[in-house]
Write an enzyme that holds these catalytic residues in place. Structure first.
Site, PDB file in Angstrom:
ATOM      1  N   HIS A 156     106.197  -1.175 -33.737  1.00 44.18           N
ATOM      2  CA  HIS A 156     107.513  -0.847 -34.291  1.00 44.18           C
ATOM      3  C   HIS A 156     107.552  -1.049 -35.815  1.00 44.18           C
ATOM      4  O   HIS A 156     107.721  -0.098 -36.576  1.00 44.18           O
ATOM      5  CB  HIS A 156     108.583  -1.746 -33.653  1.00 44.18           C
TER       6      HIS A 156
HETATM    7  O1  RIB Z   1     113.110  -3.042 -31.639  1.00 45.73           O
HETATM    8  C1  RIB Z   1     111.977  -3.452 -32.351  1.00 45.73           C
HETATM    9  C2  RIB Z   1     112.355  -4.422 -33.424  1.00 45.73           C
HETATM   10  O2  RIB Z   1     112.897  -5.596 -32.838  1.00 45.73           O
HETATM   11  C3  RIB Z   1     111.150  -4.908 -34.243  1.00 45.73           C
HETATM   12  O3  RIB Z   1     111.575  -5.157 -35.554  1.00 45.73           O
HETATM   13  C4  RIB Z   1     110.760  -6.200 -33.582  1.00 45.73           C
HETATM   14  O4  RIB Z   1     110.146  -7.124 -34.500  1.00 45.73           O
HETATM   15  C5  RIB Z   1     112.093  -6.732 -33.168  1.00 45.73           C
HETATM   16  O5  RIB Z   1     112.655  -7.394 -34.278  1.00 45.73           O
END
Ligand code: RIB
Ligand code: CA
Length: 318
Positions: free
Chosen positions: A243
């Site tokens: 992500h």
């Molecule tokens: O949905 C993914 C996000 O949520 C990323 O930033 C992960 O680190 C969590 O914070």
């Protein structure tokens, strides 16, 4: 071309840590500072993790400013973060307590000071809840005019959510902050779940990296261990979505992203869709586009680029 000068607002978190590694492994980027926020785990843990990761990478020269411990309005949901990232937020790693300390300035004031000091020279990356960024916008009306670009990991535009059926974690954790940021006028590039779930780091990729006998390779394996176990148990695949690291593609490999300009906002109505990010694809609201949104990505190519950069980092730390 000079490197892009970046300040990273983050809630480490396993994928946040991988983002720090990728930024430090990328010559296209100069990571100038880190500001920490609540999110995956408590602010004390995210701040400790940021200091510890920088120390592990011999990068303690990079200042860290501690930020907000709670969302603007709603209560925090760190339980999900701990389930995914481990109780420490760093999976199964065992980094020593950092000896470096945070700067005396609160993250919100630090962001204001740094961006006002060098208008339109610095790029802000936000890969956690947007509380610090929203408060910088509200505290200093000039802030939105001096940020060169804001790259955000967050949102689920056509995708379902990972925190509620509709909402992505970072936005869901502080939807009011996201609403302020999305409507601030800052030039935004949004990297939502629509594309990050197409960038899966697999256990085979991690095994390949660990053919290099390096503490960095071991760190990547250990920090993603809980992450991968969570995905296998709850989402049915043996890997973890990159992500936060995918935001870095906006600088090091923008050709991999399919970006479209749209008006995007966040539901703050308090009902079942609170935290949902929605794009006005049909332009029915007749509002100008407020961001570039990544709606597709050449995901495997990004993962390969990520691994190549990790291999380079590993070889520098044998
Ligand atoms: O949905 C993914 C996000 O949520 C990323 O930033 C992960 O680190 C969590 O914070
Ligand atoms: Ca994060």
């Amino acid at each position: 071309m000079p490197p892009t000068r970046i300040i990273l607002d983050t809630d480490p978190g396993a994928d946040d840590a991988l983002t720090i590694l990728l930024m430090l492994a990328s010559p296209e980027i100069k990571l100038e500072a880190i500001t920490t926020t609540h999110g995956n785990v408590t602010i004390d843990k995210t701040t400790r993790n940021a200091l510890a990761v920088l120390e592990f990478l011999n990068a303690s020269r990079i200042p860290v400013a501690k930020g907000c411990s709670l969302p603007l309005v709603k209560p925090p949901h760190q339980a999900k973060g701990e389930a995914v990232h481990g109780s420490s937020g760093m999976g199964r790693t065992n980094l020593p307590e950092p000896t470096s300390k945070v700067v005396d300035t609160h993250a919100v004031d630090y962001l204001i000071e740094r961006f006002l000091a060098e208008p339109n020279e610095l790029t802000l990356f936000a890969v956690g809840p947007l509380t610090n960024v929203a408060l910088a916008i509200r505290k200093e009306p000039r802030f939105a005019q001096v940020v060169k670009e804001l790259v955000i990991m967050g949102g689920a535009v056509r995708s379902g959510g990972n925190m509620s059926p509709l909402a992505e974690f970072n936005i869901y954790e502080d939807p009011h902050a996201a609403h302020i940021v999305f409507n601030s006028g800052i030039p935004i590039t949004l990297i939502p779940l629509d594309v990050t779930y197409k960038c899966l780091l697999t256990s085979a990729d991690v095994d390949r990296l660990n053919k290099i006998d390096s503490p960095v390779a071991k760190f990547v394996r250990d920090v993603t261990a809980d992450y991968m176990a969570f995905y296998l148990k709850y989402e049915g695949f043996a890997g973890c979505a990159l992500h936060d690291p995918l935001t870095v593609a906006a600088i090091i490999a923008p050709e991999l992203l399919s970006l479209e300009e749209h008006y995007v906002d966040v539901d703050i109505s308090g009902g079942v869709s609170t935290g949902k990010t929605y794009a006005d694809f049909m332009k029915v609201a007749k509002k100008p586009a407020n961001m570039k949104v990544a709606l597709d990505v050449r995901g495997r190519e990004f993962v390969e680029l990520f691994i190549e950069r990790m291999e380079t980092l590993c070889r520098s730390r044998l």
